[in-house]
Design an enzyme around this catalytic site. Sequence first.
Site, short mmCIF file in Angstrom:
data_model
loop_
_atom_site.label_atom_id
_atom_site.label_comp_id
_atom_site.label_asym_id
_atom_site.label_seq_id
_atom_site.Cartn_x
_atom_site.Cartn_y
_atom_site.Cartn_z
CG ASP A 43 -1.57 -1.13 1.62
OD1 ASP A 43 -2.03 -1.64 0.49
OD2 ASP A 43 -1.75 -1.25 2.36
CD GLU A 211 -9.14 -3.55 -0.34
OE1 GLU A 211 -9.48 -3.52 0.81
OE2 GLU A 211 -8.62 -4.34 -1.15
#
Length: 323
Positions: A43, A211
């Site tokens: 991420d 997401e």
Amino acid sequence: MSLRTRAAAVFAAVLLALLPATASSAATYPDPLPLTGQEIIHDPTVIHLKNGQYVAYSTGGVIGARLSTDLHHWDDAGNAFATPPSWWYEYNSTGDPWAPDISYRDGQYWLYYAVSSWGTNHSAIGVATSRTGMPGSWTDRGKVFTSETTDTWNAIDPGIVQAPGHLWMAFGSYWSGIRMVRLDRRTGKADPSHPTVRHLATRPDLPYAVEGPAVVQHGHYFYLFASYDACCAGVNSTYKIKVGRSTSVTGPYVDSTGSPMLDGGGDLLLAGHGRYIGTGGESVFRDHGHDVLAYHYYDGDDSGTPKLGLNTLQWRGGWPTVS
């Protein structure tokens, strides 16, 4: 030659070095830029600091940090924080933050992040500030926005975007997909005078696996990038990145065929290919006049280890492509 000039030259050389590999690849998608040093990451959010260095913050540790002078070689730089703020333990027992987002405005750096536990939407997004953006320099400012099990959204995966006159935060994971709230520019937190939680993207099939939003303004449009399908399963990950656009930061976002992202639409921007499996967890940053896509992939040649991927974005006909 200054550090900034040298970085620009190295970045251009890396881009040129990539072209033969891309042209000869049998895959539809280009490979990421070749990197050295500490590539392991999850991420990622990346920014070019005013001191000339690049910093990448990520899930892992107390928001793990990597530093680079040229976008090519990366060194481990510890963590954003020395210890977890006490309030993090309200959301998991280990004080484990996820999916940071870094930006710069009003003379300081802002680092947003999520705290939660796997499989629940009892979650919170927090924010910290720093004058330098360097690891160890951050002051936590507390909660920005929260969600509970009674809500139909999940307050994780923040993505900050400035629109004319206002500051916004996209967020979301599974549940009902991607949402957005308006922030107070002064505090960086949810604006209590504008409490509406807007809906940007979802899909018609459970478990609504959308997401990690990132919203970018380019020309007259805002572009919503999001990760679809399954993360965090090594070589079995099916993550991929889709994109849609809107003339308004709050939507509606549609793909190039006009299909709304609220109905499952979205152009496929980047998917796994060859050794680069499960591409997602993306962010976009600006560097030397280019938009650069940062993401993680699972390395099929290294037992599915998550690593940093970087590709420049090209804008053609009003839509981004990776190069």
